[in-house]
Write a protein that holds these residues in place. Structure first.
Motif, PDB file in Angstrom:
ATOM      1  N   THR A  26       0.837  -1.210   0.000  1.00  0.00           N
ATOM      2  CA  THR A  26       0.000   0.000   0.000  1.00  0.00           C
ATOM      3  C   THR A  26       0.866   1.252   0.000  1.00  0.00           C
ATOM      4  OG1 THR A  26      -1.764  -1.171   1.145  1.00  0.00           O
ATOM      5  CG2 THR A  26      -1.830   1.234   1.271  1.00  0.00           C
ATOM      6  N   ARG A  62       0.671   4.126  -2.809  1.00  0.00           N
ATOM      7  CA  ARG A  62       0.345   5.515  -2.458  1.00  0.00           C
ATOM      8  C   ARG A  62       1.420   6.475  -2.956  1.00  0.00           C
ATOM      9  NH1 ARG A  62      -1.206   6.411   3.381  1.00  0.00           N
ATOM     10  NH2 ARG A  62      -2.582   7.993   2.519  1.00  0.00           N
ATOM     11  N   VAL A 118      -0.068  10.238  -3.329  1.00  0.00           N
ATOM     12  CA  VAL A 118      -0.782  10.494  -2.079  1.00  0.00           C
ATOM     13  C   VAL A 118       0.248  10.637  -0.951  1.00  0.00           C
ATOM     14  CG1 VAL A 118      -2.499   9.535  -0.477  1.00  0.00           C
ATOM     15  CG2 VAL A 118      -2.688   9.080  -2.924  1.00  0.00           C
ATOM     16  N   PRO A 148      -8.421   2.207  -3.608  1.00  0.00           N
ATOM     17  CA  PRO A 148      -7.731   2.000  -2.328  1.00  0.00           C
ATOM     18  C   PRO A 148      -8.260   0.762  -1.624  1.00  0.00           C
ATOM     19  CG  PRO A 148      -9.306   3.803  -2.160  1.00  0.00           C
ATOM     20  CD  PRO A 148      -9.370   3.305  -3.568  1.00  0.00           C
TER      21      PRO A 148
END
Ligand code: ATP
Length: 235
Positions: free
Chosen positions: A46, A50, A55, A82
């Motif tokens: 993750t 990201r 992000v 997500p």
């Protein structure tokens, strides 16, 4: 179809506090292919995604899209699902997907047309008028996949798109992702299930404890006997 490397993740490092969770992470993603990003919970999937999506910032290292640093405009070409549920619970599934299409610059008519087609393709058409919160988790997940796909992204980044889906839904979603790849999109999705990814993907990136342990085509990795060795570590 010509396959091209479109996304290049190069020597990315990232720490949270004094804990380094990504260590020199490097891999590439090609258009026209499904790339599975596999690793145990907490391996760093993750965090990497990201960073690709902008992000989160990398401490060091680069991510390039078609050879250049990723700009805001490039990100309009990306679709992201997500891991956590990201839809507004009170909006209907149809409204939500149309809304996200509009946010990505589609005309109202195109957003509607694509939403209808996608919900049908994902076998969610009958639920289009239901508020998201009334859907089962598996259906919410399919709605999220529709939302990530609505603007026809050139790069699709999906965080655990198959977890919690029944076997029929897995095949439905897989067929949709394959169609996208066939028309030239690059598809990167994460999973902690190596066996599933081995079956579904063209290319694999295997990450353990923030380090890429193997990356390449499924056939190539099989040949090197890399997969059995990593099975123990990943599962
Ligand atoms: P999962 O499937 O469980 O999300 P993952 O492979 O996606 O696993 P990450 O979510 O990238 O793993 O997490 C990698 C490590 O970084 C984990 O140990 C996690 O606790 C830690 N981590 C992630 N985000 C943060 C944060 N914002 N602050 C502190 N630690 C974090």
């Amino acid at each position: 179809m010509v396959m091209t490397t479109v996304l290049n993740v190069e020597a990315v490092n990232r720490s949270f506090g004094d804990r380094q969770v990504l260590k020199d992470v490097s891999f590439t993603v090609d258009s026209g292919r499904l790339t599975g990003f596999v690793g145990a919970n907490g391996a760093g999937k993750t965090t990497t995604m990201r960073i690709i999506l902008g992000v989160l910032a990398a401490d060091t290292g680069t991510v390039t899209w078609r050879g250049n640093p990723i700009s805001k405009n490039d990100r309009q070409l990306f679709g992201y699902m997500p891991e956590e549920r990201g839809l507004y619970p009170k909006m209907t599934v149809g409204e939500q997907v149309v809304y996200l299409g509009r946010l990505h610059g589609l005309s109202a008519a195109d957003a509607k047309r694509r939403t209808t087609a996608l919900l049908e393709r994902l076998e969610l058409a009958e639920r289009a008028g239901d508020p998201v919160e009334k859907l089962s988790l598996g259906n919410q997940q399919r709605a999220q996949i529709a939302a990530a796909l609505v603007h026809d992204p050139e790069l699709l980044v999906l965080d655990e798109p198959f977890s919690g889906l029944d076997p029929i839904a897995v095949e439905t979603v897989l067929a949709v992702l394959r169609e996208r790849a066939r028309t030239g999109a690059a598809v990167l999705f994460s999973s902690h299930q190596l066996e599933l990814v081995e079956r579904l993907c063209d290319d694999l990136v295997i990450i353990a404890d923030g380090t890429v342990r193997a990356a390449g085509s499924r056939a190539g990795l099989r040949e090197q006997h890399a997969l059995p060795r990593f099975r123990i570590e990943v599962d």
